[in-house]
Write an enzyme that holds these catalytic residues in place. Structure first.
Site, PDB file in Angstrom:
ATOM      1  CG  ASP A  60     -46.980 -25.791 -96.377  1.00 34.61           C
ATOM      2  OD1 ASP A  60     -47.344 -26.559 -97.283  1.00 34.61           O
ATOM      3  OD2 ASP A  60     -47.492 -25.772 -95.249  1.00 34.61           O
ATOM      4  CD  GLU A  65     -48.558 -17.640-106.373  1.00 39.13           C
ATOM      5  OE1 GLU A  65     -48.724 -17.140-107.491  1.00 39.13           O
ATOM      6  OE2 GLU A  65     -49.204 -18.625-105.961  1.00 39.13           O
ATOM      7  CG  ASP A  66     -48.688 -19.160-100.492  1.00 44.48           C
ATOM      8  OD1 ASP A  66     -49.479 -18.583-101.257  1.00 44.48           O
ATOM      9  OD2 ASP A  66     -48.718 -20.383-100.268  1.00 44.48           O
ATOM     10  NE  ARG A  85     -46.969 -21.772 -96.134  1.00 45.05           N
ATOM     11  CZ  ARG A  85     -47.262 -21.569 -97.414  1.00 45.05           C
ATOM     12  NH1 ARG A  85     -48.528 -21.568 -97.804  1.00 45.05           N
ATOM     13  NH2 ARG A  85     -46.307 -21.340 -98.293  1.00 45.05           N
ATOM     14  NE  ARG A 131     -54.100 -21.395 -94.578  1.00 43.15           N
ATOM     15  CZ  ARG A 131     -53.205 -22.252 -95.079  1.00 43.15           C
ATOM     16  NH1 ARG A 131     -52.149 -21.796 -95.736  1.00 43.15           N
ATOM     17  NH2 ARG A 131     -53.374 -23.551 -94.943  1.00 43.15           N
ATOM     18  CG  HIS A 161     -53.910 -19.465-101.362  1.00 40.90           C
ATOM     19  ND1 HIS A 161     -52.867 -20.372-101.363  1.00 40.90           N
ATOM     20  CD2 HIS A 161     -53.846 -18.826-100.167  1.00 40.90           C
ATOM     21  CE1 HIS A 161     -52.211 -20.291-100.219  1.00 40.90           C
ATOM     22  NE2 HIS A 161     -52.781 -19.360 -99.476  1.00 40.90           N
ATOM     23  CB  CYS A 246     -47.938 -22.603-105.254  1.00 35.86           C
ATOM     24  SG  CYS A 246     -49.715 -22.690-105.287  1.00 35.86           S
TER      25      CYS A 246
END
Length: 253
Positions: A60, A65-66, A85, A131, A161, A246
């Protein structure tokens, strides 16, 4: 010149985490082609591209962006809600530090995915999702509210999200596909869009947005508002609950 932080997709992309979608085949070669076209769309409009070091062992990792959220002159490094992640942040950290931005960090027991953070003016909507937890939201509030931001917690149960369900147009209007939004009334200004993949836009400038090609009716609605629309193919990332937001972190001077 605005800058764009990106990371090319891992060869293991098809093994990425899934929460609300069933797994379907992902074409890694097509994903790379789509990613290159996505990056080119920014470059052709004057954005400086900052490519973060590859993380081929992180399926991933392309969803940068995460891993970090920019609040003006400070970058908040995230602690992923999915344990698989958490290795992504180290290379993102190196890229952010190299850019010279001050950093803060979400620490245990807090979790925060950047995809759960939507900024509209000085308001920060943070999704309480599978998350992002209460401790993570509290840490965001502690970091940014002294800098003049207002943090509002938003329930997220129907999508991965917050920004899987809503994003915002240049004028601050929050847009979303209503079946995927827990409570549209929680946003100061909300407008429904007619397609699931029309929920996500990236603001390129005050009159231009970038979005998926898989939402032509939504694109038409944005054009009717007077916006220019840049449409890109992101089908392989949409299969993994990703979208146009993302794939990058935007830094504006």
């Amino acid at each position: 010149m605005p800058r764009l932080l990106v990371r090319r997709p891992s060869p293991l992309l098809a093994e990425g985490e899934l929460t609300h979608l069933d797994r379907v085949p992902v074409d890694a070669d097509l994903a790379l082609t789509q990613w290159n076209a996505y990056v080119d769309a920014f470059h052709s409009r004057g954005w400086e591209i900052v490519e973060i070091a590859p993380a081929d062992d992180q399926p991933d990792g392309v969803f940068v962006e995460d891993a970090v959220v920019i609040f003006g002159d400070i970058a908040v490094l995230c602690r992923a809600g999915a344990a698989s992640r958490r290795g992504e942040v180290e290379t993102v950290r190196a890229g952010v530090v190299a850019s010279g931005i001050e950093t803060a960090e979400i620490v245990a027991p807090g979790t925060l995915d950047g995809g759960d953070v939507l900024k509209v003016g000085r308001t920060v909507y943070v999704g309480a999702s599978s998350r992002t937890n209460a401790a993570g939201i509290a840490q965001v509030r502690e970091i940014v509210e002294p800098r003049g931001w207002e943090v509002r917690e938003i329930p997220v149960t129907k999508v991965l999200h917050l920004k899987s369900g809503v994003t915002a147009l240049p004028d601050g209007t929050v847009i979303g596909f209503e079946p995927l939004v827990d409570d549209p009334a929680l946003f100061s200004s909300f407008a429904a869009v007619p397609e699931e993949h029309g929920t996500a836009v990236v603001v390129l400038d005050e009159r231009t947005v970038l979005m998926s090609t898989d939402a032509p009716r939504t694109a038409a609605a944005h054009r009717a508002r007077g916006l220019e629309v840049v449409a890109v193919e992101v089908s392989e990332f949409e299969k993994l609950e990703g979208c146009v937001t993302c794939l990058s972190v935007r830094l504006r001077d």
